[in-house]
Design a protein around this motif. Structure first.
Motif, PDB file in Angstrom:
ATOM      1  N   LYS A 120     -11.562   5.344  -7.827  1.00 55.84           N
ATOM      2  CA  LYS A 120     -10.613   6.345  -7.340  1.00 55.84           C
ATOM      3  C   LYS A 120     -10.715   6.428  -5.821  1.00 55.84           C
ATOM      4  CE  LYS A 120     -11.553  10.697  -8.152  1.00 55.84           C
ATOM      5  NZ  LYS A 120     -11.699  11.974  -8.888  1.00 55.84           N
ATOM      6  N   VAL A 121      -9.567   6.551  -5.165  1.00 56.04           N
ATOM      7  CA  VAL A 121      -9.529   6.660  -3.707  1.00 56.04           C
ATOM      8  C   VAL A 121      -8.762   7.915  -3.316  1.00 56.04           C
ATOM      9  CG1 VAL A 121      -8.764   5.584  -1.560  1.00 56.04           C
ATOM     10  CG2 VAL A 121      -9.614   4.152  -3.402  1.00 56.04           C
ATOM     11  N   THR A 122      -9.381   8.733  -2.493  1.00 52.07           N
ATOM     12  CA  THR A 122      -8.720   9.927  -1.959  1.00 52.07           C
ATOM     13  C   THR A 122      -8.549   9.743  -0.451  1.00 52.07           C
ATOM     14  OG1 THR A 122      -9.696  11.346  -3.645  1.00 52.07           O
ATOM     15  CG2 THR A 122      -8.819  12.429  -1.687  1.00 52.07           C
ATOM     16  N   ILE A 123      -7.315   9.876   0.010  1.00 53.14           N
ATOM     17  CA  ILE A 123      -6.997   9.655   1.418  1.00 53.14           C
ATOM     18  C   ILE A 123      -6.415  10.943   2.000  1.00 53.14           C
ATOM     19  CG2 ILE A 123      -5.656   8.269   3.046  1.00 53.14           C
ATOM     20  CD1 ILE A 123      -5.366   6.196   0.732  1.00 53.14           C
ATOM     21  N   LYS A 124      -7.000  11.409   3.080  1.00 51.23           N
ATOM     22  CA  LYS A 124      -6.484  12.589   3.770  1.00 51.23           C
ATOM     23  C   LYS A 124      -6.181  12.239   5.216  1.00 51.23           C
ATOM     24  CE  LYS A 124      -7.389  17.397   5.021  1.00 51.23           C
ATOM     25  NZ  LYS A 124      -8.313  18.544   4.924  1.00 51.23           N
ATOM     26  N   ARG A 125      -4.990  12.590   5.669  1.00 51.08           N
ATOM     27  CA  ARG A 125      -4.665  12.394   7.081  1.00 51.08           C
ATOM     28  C   ARG A 125      -5.207  13.580   7.862  1.00 51.08           C
ATOM     29  NH1 ARG A 125       1.138  11.157  10.140  1.00 51.08           N
ATOM     30  NH2 ARG A 125       0.285  11.396  12.261  1.00 51.08           N
ATOM     31  N   VAL A 126      -6.097  13.297   8.794  1.00 47.09           N
ATOM     32  CA  VAL A 126      -6.726  14.347   9.607  1.00 47.09           C
ATOM     33  C   VAL A 126      -5.860  14.723  10.782  1.00 47.09           C
ATOM     34  CG1 VAL A 126      -8.789  14.982  10.914  1.00 47.09           C
ATOM     35  CG2 VAL A 126      -8.994  13.495   8.896  1.00 47.09           C
TER      36      VAL A 126
ATOM     37  N   LEU B 274       1.972   9.984   4.897  1.00 50.95           N
ATOM     38  CA  LEU B 274       1.216  11.235   4.961  1.00 50.95           C
ATOM     39  C   LEU B 274       1.412  11.919   6.304  1.00 50.95           C
ATOM     40  CD1 LEU B 274      -2.214  10.197   3.381  1.00 50.95           C
ATOM     41  CD2 LEU B 274      -0.412  11.568   2.328  1.00 50.95           C
ATOM     42  N   HIS B 275       1.570  13.237   6.255  1.00 53.49           N
ATOM     43  CA  HIS B 275       1.607  14.052   7.465  1.00 53.49           C
ATOM     44  C   HIS B 275       0.229  14.667   7.673  1.00 53.49           C
ATOM     45  CE1 HIS B 275       5.928  13.613   7.746  1.00 53.49           C
ATOM     46  NE2 HIS B 275       6.065  14.005   6.488  1.00 53.49           N
ATOM     47  N   PRO B 276      -0.077  15.101   8.908  1.00 55.39           N
ATOM     48  CA  PRO B 276      -1.383  15.707   9.160  1.00 55.39           C
ATOM     49  C   PRO B 276      -1.694  16.829   8.164  1.00 55.39           C
ATOM     50  CG  PRO B 276      -0.269  15.304  11.228  1.00 55.39           C
ATOM     51  CD  PRO B 276       0.727  14.986  10.154  1.00 55.39           C
ATOM     52  N   GLY B 277      -2.874  16.766   7.565  1.00 52.41           N
ATOM     53  CA  GLY B 277      -3.299  17.758   6.581  1.00 52.41           C
ATOM     54  C   GLY B 277      -2.991  17.380   5.150  1.00 52.41           C
ATOM     55  N   GLN B 278      -2.108  16.412   4.927  1.00 54.65           N
ATOM     56  CA  GLN B 278      -1.759  15.990   3.576  1.00 54.65           C
ATOM     57  C   GLN B 278      -2.775  14.980   3.047  1.00 54.65           C
ATOM     58  OE1 GLN B 278       2.310  14.504   3.850  1.00 54.65           O
ATOM     59  NE2 GLN B 278       3.075  16.410   2.971  1.00 54.65           N
ATOM     60  N   SER B 279      -2.895  14.934   1.728  1.00 52.47           N
ATOM     61  CA  SER B 279      -3.798  13.974   1.101  1.00 52.47           C
ATOM     62  C   SER B 279      -3.185  13.441  -0.184  1.00 52.47           C
ATOM     63  CB  SER B 279      -5.166  14.614   0.817  1.00 52.47           C
ATOM     64  OG  SER B 279      -5.033  15.665  -0.121  1.00 52.47           O
ATOM     65  N   ILE B 280      -3.648  12.280  -0.598  1.00 56.86           N
ATOM     66  CA  ILE B 280      -3.232  11.682  -1.868  1.00 56.86           C
ATOM     67  C   ILE B 280      -4.475  11.117  -2.556  1.00 56.86           C
ATOM     68  CG2 ILE B 280      -0.865  11.104  -1.218  1.00 56.86           C
ATOM     69  CD1 ILE B 280      -1.853   8.216  -0.729  1.00 56.86           C
ATOM     70  N   THR B 281      -4.430  11.058  -3.884  1.00 61.11           N
ATOM     71  CA  THR B 281      -5.482  10.420  -4.663  1.00 61.11           C
ATOM     72  C   THR B 281      -4.846   9.361  -5.540  1.00 61.11           C
ATOM     73  OG1 THR B 281      -6.888  12.392  -4.687  1.00 61.11           O
ATOM     74  CG2 THR B 281      -7.280  10.759  -6.399  1.00 61.11           C
ATOM     75  N   ILE B 282      -5.359   8.163  -5.464  1.00 64.61           N
ATOM     76  CA  ILE B 282      -4.845   7.071  -6.282  1.00 64.61           C
ATOM     77  C   ILE B 282      -6.008   6.417  -7.024  1.00 64.61           C
ATOM     78  CG2 ILE B 282      -2.910   6.601  -4.740  1.00 64.61           C
ATOM     79  CD1 ILE B 282      -4.424   4.185  -3.722  1.00 64.61           C
ATOM     80  N   THR B 283      -5.716   5.798  -8.147  1.00 64.02           N
ATOM     81  CA  THR B 283      -6.744   5.083  -8.897  1.00 64.02           C
ATOM     82  C   THR B 283      -6.545   3.581  -8.718  1.00 64.02           C
ATOM     83  OG1 THR B 283      -5.355   5.257 -10.880  1.00 64.02           O
ATOM     84  CG2 THR B 283      -7.114   6.888 -10.599  1.00 64.02           C
ATOM     85  N   LEU B 284      -7.667   2.862  -8.726  1.00 59.54           N
ATOM     86  CA  LEU B 284      -7.630   1.421  -8.509  1.00 59.54           C
ATOM     87  C   LEU B 284      -7.780   0.684  -9.833  1.00 59.54           C
ATOM     88  CD1 LEU B 284      -9.925   0.975  -5.364  1.00 59.54           C
ATOM     89  CD2 LEU B 284      -7.515   1.642  -5.488  1.00 59.54           C
ATOM     90  N   PRO B 285      -6.856  -0.186 -10.162  1.00 60.25           N
ATOM     91  CA  PRO B 285      -7.004  -0.987 -11.383  1.00 60.25           C
ATOM     92  C   PRO B 285      -8.093  -2.028 -11.217  1.00 60.25           C
ATOM     93  CG  PRO B 285      -5.059  -1.667 -10.162  1.00 60.25           C
ATOM     94  CD  PRO B 285      -5.599  -0.474  -9.444  1.00 60.25           C
ATOM     95  N   VAL B 286      -8.552  -2.562 -12.339  1.00 58.64           N
ATOM     96  CA  VAL B 286      -9.504  -3.678 -12.315  1.00 58.64           C
ATOM     97  C   VAL B 286      -8.701  -4.971 -12.467  1.00 58.64           C
ATOM     98  CG1 VAL B 286     -11.547  -4.714 -13.345  1.00 58.64           C
ATOM     99  CG2 VAL B 286     -11.271  -2.222 -13.379  1.00 58.64           C
TER     100      VAL B 286
END
Length: 217
Positions: free
Chosen positions: A210-216, A133-145
């Motif tokens: 669900k996990v959303t990650i944003k690089r600040v 991830l670059h600054p300002g970019q974000s991703i959303t991933i889902t977590l399996p059980v």
């Protein structure tokens, strides 16, 4: 205030520190999640490896929601930072975390939490590569059980620690397949498993969170 923010950002950059905002959401209908655990680390497979036995620390998290030994990975196991959620995460709720990468070799994020109305199910993901991830970019991933494979999925009153049963948490005996794999799901008493403490609403599908990650910075 704007100038102060710029100065703060410049200081982070000069220090080589990367900051990320991480939001974890419980996507189940009736499965509270134990306090969410986050690790940042430099080596892969620090938290778990699919198809292999889990560590004693992760077994305690998977069976009883106790993440204290996983959080203690900090400064060991190539872990830079270990964080724990403030409390269990209710169905539909979310929690936000701030993590910082200060060491050049740190690049991975691993996340784990127990579905507490189960024997040993966890929502988790290992080795999320933050450096992509670059600054300002974000991703959303889902977590399996995942099924930790340390305790048989009996669903009985005495073996499930969550509010649906109030039973035992961690038990040192491993009476299941003893390897991590995708969880097959629960049956519940409504589907005819007579000794089950669970109801239809406690069933779950993949993904469980669900996990959303944003690089600040």
């Amino acid at each position: 205030m704007y100038r102060s923010a710029l100065i703060g950002a410049a200081a982070l950059i000069l220090a080589g520190c990367e900051e990320y905002s991480v939001t974890v959401e419980n996507m189940t209908d009736a499965q509270p999640m134990s306090p969410v655990t986050l690790l940042t680390h430099s080596k892969p497979n620090t938290l778990f490896e699919v198809g292999q036995p889990v560590s004693l620390a992760l077994e305690k998290l998977a069976e009883g929601g106790d993440n204290s030994e996983v959080v203690a990975y900090e400064k060991r196991h190539h872990v830079e930072e270990a964080l724990s959620g403030a409390s269990p995460l209710a169905p539909g709720a979310s929690e936000n975390f701030t993590i910082k990468l200060k060491h050049r070799k740190t690049r991975y994020l691993s996340v784990a939490s127990m579905l507490v109305n189960t024997n040993d199910a966890i929502v988790a993901e290992s080795d999320i590569d933050l450096r992509k991830l670059h600054p300002g970019q974000s991703i959303t991933i889902t977590l399996p059980v995942w099924d930790a494979g340390t305790e048989a999925n009996s669903e009985t009153q005495g073996t499930i620690p969550g509010p649906a049963a109030g039973g035992e948490g961690f038990n040192a005996a491993r009476d299941d397949i003893d390897r991590l794999r995708i969880h097959p799901g629960v049956l519940s008493a409504d589907e005819g498993l007579e000794d089950s403490a669970l109801k239809y609403r406690h069933r779950f599908l993949n993904p469980g969170a669900k996990v959303t990650i944003k690089r600040v910075w």
